[in-house]
Design a protein around this motif. Structure first.
Motif, PDB file in Angstrom:
ATOM      1  N   VAL A  25       0.842  -1.189   0.000  1.00 25.61           N
ATOM      2  CA  VAL A  25       0.000   0.000   0.000  1.00 25.61           C
ATOM      3  C   VAL A  25       0.877   1.238   0.000  1.00 25.61           C
ATOM      4  O   VAL A  25       2.055   1.188   0.348  1.00 25.61           O
ATOM      5  CB  VAL A  25      -0.956   0.025   1.216  1.00 25.61           C
ATOM      6  N   VAL A  26       0.267   2.345  -0.386  1.00 26.53           N
ATOM      7  CA  VAL A  26       0.947   3.627  -0.428  1.00 26.53           C
ATOM      8  C   VAL A  26      -0.060   4.682   0.023  1.00 26.53           C
ATOM      9  O   VAL A  26      -1.259   4.548  -0.227  1.00 26.53           O
ATOM     10  CB  VAL A  26       1.482   3.902  -1.865  1.00 26.53           C
ATOM     11  N   SER A  27       0.411   5.708   0.723  1.00 27.39           N
ATOM     12  CA  SER A  27      -0.503   6.771   1.146  1.00 27.39           C
ATOM     13  C   SER A  27      -0.706   7.745  -0.010  1.00 27.39           C
ATOM     14  O   SER A  27       0.087   7.799  -0.950  1.00 27.39           O
ATOM     15  CB  SER A  27       0.049   7.513   2.361  1.00 27.39           C
ATOM     16  N   TYR A  28      -1.779   8.518   0.084  1.00 29.34           N
ATOM     17  CA  TYR A  28      -2.059   9.522  -0.946  1.00 29.34           C
ATOM     18  C   TYR A  28      -0.873  10.476  -1.082  1.00 29.34           C
ATOM     19  O   TYR A  28      -0.444  10.805  -2.187  1.00 29.34           O
ATOM     20  CB  TYR A  28      -3.320  10.317  -0.584  1.00 29.34           C
ATOM     21  N   GLY A  29      -0.334  10.917   0.054  1.00 24.64           N
ATOM     22  CA  GLY A  29       0.790  11.853   0.025  1.00 24.64           C
ATOM     23  C   GLY A  29       2.050  11.237  -0.537  1.00 24.64           C
ATOM     24  O   GLY A  29       2.778  11.875  -1.311  1.00 24.64           O
ATOM     25  N   GLN A  30       2.336   9.996  -0.160  1.00 28.06           N
ATOM     26  CA  GLN A  30       3.522   9.316  -0.684  1.00 28.06           C
ATOM     27  C   GLN A  30       3.393   9.124  -2.193  1.00 28.06           C
ATOM     28  O   GLN A  30       4.357   9.323  -2.930  1.00 28.06           O
ATOM     29  CB  GLN A  30       3.704   7.966   0.002  1.00 28.06           C
ATOM     30  N   LEU A  31       2.209   8.756  -2.647  1.00 28.57           N
ATOM     31  CA  LEU A  31       1.982   8.568  -4.081  1.00 28.57           C
ATOM     32  C   LEU A  31       2.212   9.881  -4.830  1.00 28.57           C
ATOM     33  O   LEU A  31       2.862   9.898  -5.879  1.00 28.57           O
ATOM     34  CB  LEU A  31       0.570   8.038  -4.330  1.00 28.57           C
ATOM     35  N   ARG A  65      -7.402  -7.623   1.264  1.00 28.64           N
ATOM     36  CA  ARG A  65      -7.330  -8.921   1.958  1.00 28.64           C
ATOM     37  C   ARG A  65      -6.958 -10.037   0.994  1.00 28.64           C
ATOM     38  O   ARG A  65      -6.180 -10.932   1.334  1.00 28.64           O
ATOM     39  CB  ARG A  65      -8.648  -9.214   2.657  1.00 28.64           C
ATOM     40  N   ALA A  66      -7.503  -9.999  -0.226  1.00 26.97           N
ATOM     41  CA  ALA A  66      -7.188 -11.024  -1.235  1.00 26.97           C
ATOM     42  C   ALA A  66      -5.705 -10.998  -1.602  1.00 26.97           C
ATOM     43  O   ALA A  66      -5.153 -12.013  -2.029  1.00 26.97           O
ATOM     44  CB  ALA A  66      -8.046 -10.820  -2.488  1.00 26.97           C
ATOM     45  N   GLU A  67      -5.059  -9.841  -1.422  1.00 25.17           N
ATOM     46  CA  GLU A  67      -3.623  -9.714  -1.716  1.00 25.17           C
ATOM     47  C   GLU A  67      -2.765 -10.010  -0.487  1.00 25.17           C
ATOM     48  O   GLU A  67      -1.553  -9.849  -0.528  1.00 25.17           O
ATOM     49  CB  GLU A  67      -3.323  -8.298  -2.229  1.00 25.17           C
ATOM     50  N   GLY A  68      -3.404 -10.391   0.614  1.00 23.34           N
ATOM     51  CA  GLY A  68      -2.656 -10.736   1.817  1.00 23.34           C
ATOM     52  C   GLY A  68      -2.383  -9.581   2.757  1.00 23.34           C
ATOM     53  O   GLY A  68      -1.587  -9.713   3.691  1.00 23.34           O
ATOM     54  N   VAL A  69      -3.029  -8.452   2.526  1.00 21.58           N
ATOM     55  CA  VAL A  69      -2.834  -7.293   3.397  1.00 21.58           C
ATOM     56  C   VAL A  69      -3.728  -7.453   4.627  1.00 21.58           C
ATOM     57  O   VAL A  69      -4.936  -7.661   4.498  1.00 21.58           O
ATOM     58  CB  VAL A  69      -3.169  -5.975   2.661  1.00 21.58           C
ATOM     59  N   LEU A  70      -3.117  -7.364   5.796  1.00 19.11           N
ATOM     60  CA  LEU A  70      -3.871  -7.482   7.042  1.00 19.11           C
ATOM     61  C   LEU A  70      -4.475  -6.136   7.409  1.00 19.11           C
ATOM     62  O   LEU A  70      -3.782  -5.116   7.393  1.00 19.11           O
ATOM     63  CB  LEU A  70      -2.962  -7.958   8.174  1.00 19.11           C
ATOM     64  N   ILE A  71      -5.764  -6.151   7.739  1.00 20.10           N
ATOM     65  CA  ILE A  71      -6.472  -4.939   8.128  1.00 20.10           C
ATOM     66  C   ILE A  71      -7.009  -5.147   9.535  1.00 20.10           C
ATOM     67  O   ILE A  71      -7.724  -6.115   9.796  1.00 20.10           O
ATOM     68  CB  ILE A  71      -7.637  -4.645   7.161  1.00 20.10           C
ATOM     69  N   GLN A  72      -6.634  -4.248  10.434  1.00 13.54           N
ATOM     70  CA  GLN A  72      -7.130  -4.303  11.810  1.00 13.54           C
ATOM     71  C   GLN A  72      -7.610  -2.920  12.217  1.00 13.54           C
ATOM     72  O   GLN A  72      -6.854  -1.949  12.099  1.00 13.54           O
ATOM     73  CB  GLN A  72      -6.038  -4.769  12.766  1.00 13.54           C
ATOM     74  N   HIS A  73      -8.863  -2.850  12.662  1.00 12.37           N
ATOM     75  CA  HIS A  73      -9.454  -1.584  13.099  1.00 12.37           C
ATOM     76  C   HIS A  73      -9.348  -0.523  12.003  1.00 12.37           C
ATOM     77  O   HIS A  73      -8.997   0.632  12.275  1.00 12.37           O
ATOM     78  CB  HIS A  73      -8.811  -1.085  14.394  1.00 12.37           C
ATOM     79  N   ASP A  74      -9.645  -0.926  10.768  1.00  9.72           N
ATOM     80  CA  ASP A  74      -9.604  -0.036   9.595  1.00  9.72           C
ATOM     81  C   ASP A  74      -8.232   0.589   9.368  1.00  9.72           C
ATOM     82  O   ASP A  74      -8.112   1.696   8.848  1.00  9.72           O
ATOM     83  CB  ASP A  74     -10.678   1.048   9.685  1.00  9.72           C
ATOM     84  N   ASP A 133      -0.879  -1.985   8.603  1.00  5.79           N
ATOM     85  CA  ASP A 133       0.451  -1.766   9.172  1.00  5.79           C
ATOM     86  C   ASP A 133       1.384  -1.339   8.037  1.00  5.79           C
ATOM     87  O   ASP A 133       1.797  -2.153   7.211  1.00  5.79           O
ATOM     88  CB  ASP A 133       0.943  -3.052   9.834  1.00  5.79           C
ATOM     89  N   ILE A 134       1.692  -0.053   8.010  1.00  4.76           N
ATOM     90  CA  ILE A 134       2.539   0.512   6.949  1.00  4.76           C
ATOM     91  C   ILE A 134       3.935  -0.109   6.970  1.00  4.76           C
ATOM     92  O   ILE A 134       4.527  -0.342   5.924  1.00  4.76           O
ATOM     93  CB  ILE A 134       2.643   2.049   7.100  1.00  4.76           C
ATOM     94  N   ARG A 135       4.465  -0.379   8.155  1.00  8.68           N
ATOM     95  CA  ARG A 135       5.814  -0.974   8.214  1.00  8.68           C
ATOM     96  C   ARG A 135       5.833  -2.338   7.533  1.00  8.68           C
ATOM     97  O   ARG A 135       6.823  -2.718   6.926  1.00  8.68           O
ATOM     98  CB  ARG A 135       6.289  -1.083   9.653  1.00  8.68           C
ATOM     99  N   ARG A 136       4.746  -3.055   7.651  1.00 15.29           N
ATOM    100  CA  ARG A 136       4.682  -4.395   7.069  1.00 15.29           C
ATOM    101  C   ARG A 136       4.271  -4.386   5.596  1.00 15.29           C
ATOM    102  O   ARG A 136       4.810  -5.132   4.797  1.00 15.29           O
ATOM    103  CB  ARG A 136       3.704  -5.241   7.873  1.00 15.29           C
TER     104      ARG A 136
END
Length: 121
Positions: free
Chosen positions: A35-41, A96-105, A108-111
């Motif tokens: 993932v990438v943030s809007y600002g980073q993009l 989620r289909a790509e394996g990205v874990l989502i917790q409490h919306d 984890d950017i580090r991961r």
């Protein structure tokens, strides 16, 4: 994504079509599971601090766009699309289909954060 003549970009890199093209080309490089943030993009696309503009442009993508819009999230890993909305539900399902874990919306950017220099091989 509409094709843009390279000459147009060289003549006026600040034109709206050149800015969109730079955004689309950069977004297309974000790999699955990252993932990438809007600002980073915005920064990676050479658009400076244009996070809000990035959000507006991505919100206007045509239905069925092949661009991985779902990999763009808010700063700090927050998912900005509402969970109850169709686009929010689609974003969460795709991530989620790509394996990205989502917790409490949040993601984890580090991961899962995209670091182009690190992920380029």
């Amino acid at each position: 994504m509409s094709p843009t003549n390279d000459m147009d970009i060289k003549q006026d890199p600040d034109s709206p079509s050149a800015r969109r093209e730079a955004l689309y080309l950069t977004l297309a490089q974000v790999p699955p599971g990252r993932v990438v943030s809007y600002g980073q993009l915005a920064q990676l696309a050479g658009l400076g601090r244009a996070a809000r503009w990035v959000g507006r442009v991505l919100g206007q993508l045509p239905q069925g766009s092949a661009l991985p819009w779902h990999r763009v999230i808010a700063a700090g890993g927050r998912l900005s699309l509402p969970a109850g909305s169709p686009s929010g539900a689609e974003q969460r399902a795709r991530l989620r289909a790509e394996g990205v874990l989502i917790q409490h919306d949040r993601v984890d950017i580090r991961r899962h954060g995209w670091r182009p220099m690190e992920h380029s091989g």
